[in-house]
Motif scaffolding. Structure first.
Motif, PDB file in Angstrom:
ATOM      1  N   THR A  45      -9.565 -12.721  -8.508  1.00 14.78           N
ATOM      2  CA  THR A  45     -10.732 -12.544  -7.646  1.00 14.78           C
ATOM      3  C   THR A  45     -10.309 -12.764  -6.197  1.00 14.78           C
ATOM      4  OG1 THR A  45     -11.285 -14.826  -8.218  1.00 14.78           O
ATOM      5  CG2 THR A  45     -12.654 -13.135  -9.191  1.00 14.78           C
ATOM      6  N   GLY A  46     -10.955 -12.025  -5.313  1.00 16.14           N
ATOM      7  CA  GLY A  46     -10.724 -12.190  -3.871  1.00 16.14           C
ATOM      8  C   GLY A  46      -9.415 -11.578  -3.418  1.00 16.14           C
ATOM      9  N   GLU A  47      -9.166 -11.727  -2.134  1.00 14.18           N
ATOM     10  CA  GLU A  47      -7.936 -11.217  -1.524  1.00 14.18           C
ATOM     11  C   GLU A  47      -7.293 -12.319  -0.714  1.00 14.18           C
ATOM     12  OE1 GLU A  47      -8.616  -7.663   0.717  1.00 14.18           O
ATOM     13  OE2 GLU A  47      -9.454  -6.595  -1.016  1.00 14.18           O
ATOM     14  N   ASP A  50      -7.844 -15.783   0.310  1.00 14.01           N
ATOM     15  CA  ASP A  50      -8.839 -16.362  -0.605  1.00 14.01           C
ATOM     16  C   ASP A  50      -8.663 -15.811  -2.014  1.00 14.01           C
ATOM     17  OD1 ASP A  50     -10.047 -17.747   1.519  1.00 14.01           O
ATOM     18  OD2 ASP A  50     -11.120 -15.918   2.096  1.00 14.01           O
ATOM     19  N   TYR A  51      -7.435 -15.652  -2.401  1.00 19.50           N
ATOM     20  CA  TYR A  51      -7.130 -15.068  -3.707  1.00 19.50           C
ATOM     21  C   TYR A  51      -7.124 -16.158  -4.782  1.00 19.50           C
ATOM     22  CZ  TYR A  51      -4.431 -12.754  -7.384  1.00 19.50           C
ATOM     23  OH  TYR A  51      -4.005 -12.227  -8.577  1.00 19.50           O
TER      24      TYR A  51
ATOM     25  N   SER B   6     -11.285  -6.451  -9.171  1.00 16.48           N
ATOM     26  CA  SER B   6     -11.423  -7.877  -8.934  1.00 16.48           C
ATOM     27  C   SER B   6     -12.535  -8.484  -9.786  1.00 16.48           C
ATOM     28  CB  SER B   6     -11.732  -8.095  -7.449  1.00 16.48           C
ATOM     29  OG  SER B   6     -11.828  -9.464  -7.190  1.00 16.48           O
TER      30      SER B   6
END
Lengths: 207, 360
Positions: A45-47, A50-51, B6
Motif C-alpha cells: 500500500t502507498g508509495e 509512505d510505502y 495497491s
C-alpha cells in the motif's frame, strides 16, 4: 447451536514466512503444486516514502452464510451447527468446481483427483477429513490447527470466537461485528500508528 | 496476469476451462436448434412453393437432430470436466440442493433432452418416413446399414417404436412448442449458472441472460439452417432465416456493447476495470476479433452484401454460378456465427475476474 469456532489473525505479528501454509500442507498431506488450504499474500500500500507491506494469511474463512454451501449441487459442503466449521464431504463431491467460483477468498482447492478440499480448522488430518468429525466443542483434546501451531510470530490463533475476542483489540472486535466470516483480523498499526489493514470481504456486486 | 494494484489481493480463479466453455456453447446451440426446428414447422404451411415447403420441412428436421447431437456432446464435455462424473449420473437422488442453478439446470437439460430425443424418433422414424431420401434422412441410411440376416433391425425397431408412440399431429406440435420453451430455458440457464454468483462482474445478472439467449438462438439457427444450404442448396427459406438471424445478431451486438460500456463505466470497481483491461489485452483477439468481428459484424456484413446484391442488381440466382456463390456465402456466414458463439463463451469463462480482497 454450539459455539462458533474461527481464526484470529494479527498482521502486525506476521512476518510472511509461510510457515503456516507449509505446516498446513504437511499435516494434511496435500499434493505439491497449487493445492493450498492456507496461503500468505503480501499486499503493498502507498508509495515511497509512505510505502507499506502487509502480510495476510488466508484460508477458508468459515463464513456465517457460505456462498459455497449455497451453490453445491449435492449439499456436500456443510456449515456445521455444532461448531460453525465449514466442511466438505468428499464422498458426495462431484468435482464441478462451482464452489471455487462462488468463494470470494479462493479457499476451495482441487487436487489431481478433481474433488474439492479445503481448510477444516484441523478437525482431522488429511484432505477432506473432518466432514464427520466430532464437534470441536466436545472433542476431548481438539487438534490445534497446524498453521497456528507453527506460526513463528504468534500471529494466528484458533478457537471459539468468544475466546478469540479476548485477544482482539477494540478496533478488531468492532470490525468483526460487521464481518460475515469467522475470522477476526487485527488492524495493522503502521509506523505512524494509525494505518489500519483489514481483509475486507468484497461487497456483493449489484449489476 | 492482473496488474499489481495497491492494497488489494487478487483472488485466483478460472476453475473452468475449455470443456465448460464448450458445454455452455453447445447448450445454447441445442436450445437454439430446437427453437429453429419448431419455428420452421410452424411456418411450413405458409410456404410459397413445394421447394420452400420442402426446405422448411428439412430445416425443421435438421434442428430436431442437431438439438439432440449438441446437447449430447455438450453433456459429454461437462461430464469430462467433473472430478467424479459417475456421481453426477446419480443426480436424481444425489442433487439435493434445489436452490443451486446447477441442479435446476441439470433437470432442465434432462427433461429437454428426453423430449428432444423422443421427438427426434417421431421426426425421423415410423412407417410414413420409410423411403424418404432428402438430406436429413441420412440418419435412416446409416442406421439401415446395421443389419442382421439382411434385415435392418435397428431401423425397424425405431420405426415400430415411432408408430406405437407418436401422438396425433396436433398434440405432437403442442409437445414441440413446449420443448421450444424448454430449449430457451436451457439457453438461459447457462447464463443463470454464472450470474448466480456475485464474485465476477463479467457474470452479470442483467446482461448475461439476454446476451446468451440471443446468442443461443442465433447459433442454433445458424447450425440448423446451414444444413439444408449444404445438402439441398439455396432456397428462400435459407435467406429468410438469415434475415431473422441478422435481427438476433443486431440485438446481441447491442447488448454486448452496452454490457462492455457498463463494465467500463464502473470506475469504482477494480474487478470491472481489470475485466475490461483483459478484454483489451490478453483476450482482445478472442473478444474483439472472435466475438465481435468474426462472430457478429462479418456475418451481418455478409448478409447485407448478399441481400443488397440480390435486390439491387437483379442477379439471376437461378444461374448456377450465382447460386453456388450465394450458397457458399450463407454457409460461411452461418459458420462464422457459430465461431463467434463459441468465442463468446470462451471469453465469458476465461476473462472473468473475481472481485479482489481489499486491505484498507
Amino acid at each position: 447451536m454450539g459455539e462458533q469456532w474461527g481464526f484470529y489473525f494479527d498482521p502486525n505479528s506476521c512476518m510472511g514466512c509461510n510457515a503456516c501454509a507449509i505446516a498446513c500442507k504437511n499435516r494434511h498431506g496435500t499434493e505439491a503444486g497449487h493445492v493450498d488450504w492456507r496461503r500468505v499474500e503480501t499486499v503493498s500500500t502507498g508509495e515511497f516514502p509512505d510505502y507499506q507491506e502487509t502480510n495476510v494469511s488466508l484460508s477458508c474463512m468459515h463464513c456465517e452464510d457460505p456462498p459455497c454451501v449455497d451453490v453445491c449441487p449435492t449439499n456436500a459442503i456443510e456449515k456445521r451447527e455444532s461448531d460453525g466449521i465449514v466442511t466438505i464431504d468428499r464422498d458426495e463431491c462431484i468435482g464441478c468446481r462451482y464452489c471455487g467460483w462462488a468463494c470470494p477468498y479462493g479457499a476451495p482447492q482441487y487436487g489431481e483427483e478433481g474433488l474439492m478440499q479445503k481448510c477444516n480448522l484441523c478437525l482431522d488430518k488429511g484432505p477432506g477429513a473432518g466432514a464427520d468429525a466430532e464437534s470441536k466443542n466436545t472433542q476431548d483434546d481438539p487438534l490445534e490447527p497446524a498453521c497456528v501451531d507453527e506460526c513463528v510470530g504468534e500471529a494466528l490463533h484458533a478457537g471459539p470466537i468468544g475466546e478469540l475476542m479476548d485477544l482482539a483489540s477494540d478496533a478488531a472486535a468492532r470490525k468483526f461485528e460487521q464481518n460475515p466470516t469467522s475470522v477476526i483480523v487485527e488492524p495493522q498499526t503502521g509506523e505512524e500508528g494509525q494505518a489500519a489493514a483489514n481483509v475486507e470481504t468484497p461487497i456483493p456486486y449489484q449489476g | 496476469m492482473l496488474a499489481a494494484e495497491s492494497g488489494v489481493i487478487w483472488v485466483p480463479r478460472v476453475h473452468w476451462g475449455l470443456f465448460i466453455a464448450t458445454y455452455l456453447f453447445l447448450g445454447g446451440v441445442s436450445g437454439g436448434s430446437y427453437v429453429t426446428s419448431v419455428s420452421a414447422q410452424l411456418i411450413r404451411g405458409r410456404a410459397s412453393s413445394d421447394v420452400e415447403w420442402q426446405s422448411r420441412d428439412e430445416t425443421s428436421r435438421w434442428g430436431s437432430l442437431l438439438s439432440v447431437v449438441a446437447i449430447g456432446v455438450g453433456t459429454g464435455a461437462l461430464l469430462y470436466h467433473l472430478g467424479a462424473p459417475l456421481r453426477a449420473l446419480t443426480f436424481a437422488w444425489n442433487f439435493t440442493n434445489y436452490g443451486s442453478w446447477l441442479v435446476i439446470g441439470t433437470w432442465l437439460i434432462v427433461i429437454f433432452s428426453t423430449l428432444a430425443t423422443l421427438d427426434l424418433v417421431w421426426n425421423f422414424f415410423g412407417s410414413e418416413k420409410q423411403g424418404r431420401t432428402s438430406g436429413s434422412f441420412f440418419v435412416r441410411r446409416i442406421l439401415g446399414w446395421i443389419a442382421i440376416g439382411g434385415e435392418p433391425v435397428v431401423l425397424n425397431l425405431l420405426d415400430r417404436f415411432s408408430d406405437i408412440t407418436k401422438p396425433p399431429q396436433k398434440l405432437h406440435t403442442a409437445i414441440r412448442v413446449f420443448g421450444a420453451f424448454l430449449g430457451m430455458g436451457v439457453i438461459v440457464y447457462t447464463s443463470m449458472l454464472l450470474s448466480d454468483l456475485w464474485t465476477c462482474p463479467l457474470w452479470n445478472r442483467t446482461y448475461l441472460p439476454p446476451l446468451f439467449l440471443m446468442s443461443g438462438i442465433s447459433t442454433g439457427l445458424a447450425a440448423t439452417v446451414a444444413m439444408p444450404a449444404i445438402f439441398d442448396g439455396l432456397t428462400e427459406t435459407v435467406h429468410q432465416y438469415s434475415l431473422a438471424d441478422d435481427a438476433l445478431i443486431v440485438v446481441e451486438l447491442g447488448i454486448l456493447l452496452a454490457f462492455y460500456n457498463f463494465l467500463q463505466g464502473r470506475t469504482g470497481c477494480m474487478a470491472s476495470q481489470a475485466t475490461v483491461d483483459s478484454l483489451n489485452s490478453v483476450f482482445s483477439m478472442p473478444f474483439w476479433v472472435g466475438v465481435v468481428g468474426l462472430g457478429l459484424l462479418t456475418p451481418l456484413a455478409m448478409s447485407l452484401v448478399m441481400t443488397g446484391a440480390s435486390a439491387l442488381f437483379d442477379l439471376d440466382e437461378r444461374s448456377h454460378t450465382w447460386h453456388q456463390i450465394f450458397r457458399a456465402g450463407y454457409v460461411l456466414k452461418y459458420s462464422l456465427v457459430l465461431v463467434g458463439g463459441f468465442f463468446l463463451r470462451y471469453v465469458i469463462i476465461f476473462a472473468a475476474v473475481k472481485l479482489p480482497l481489499t486491505v484498507a
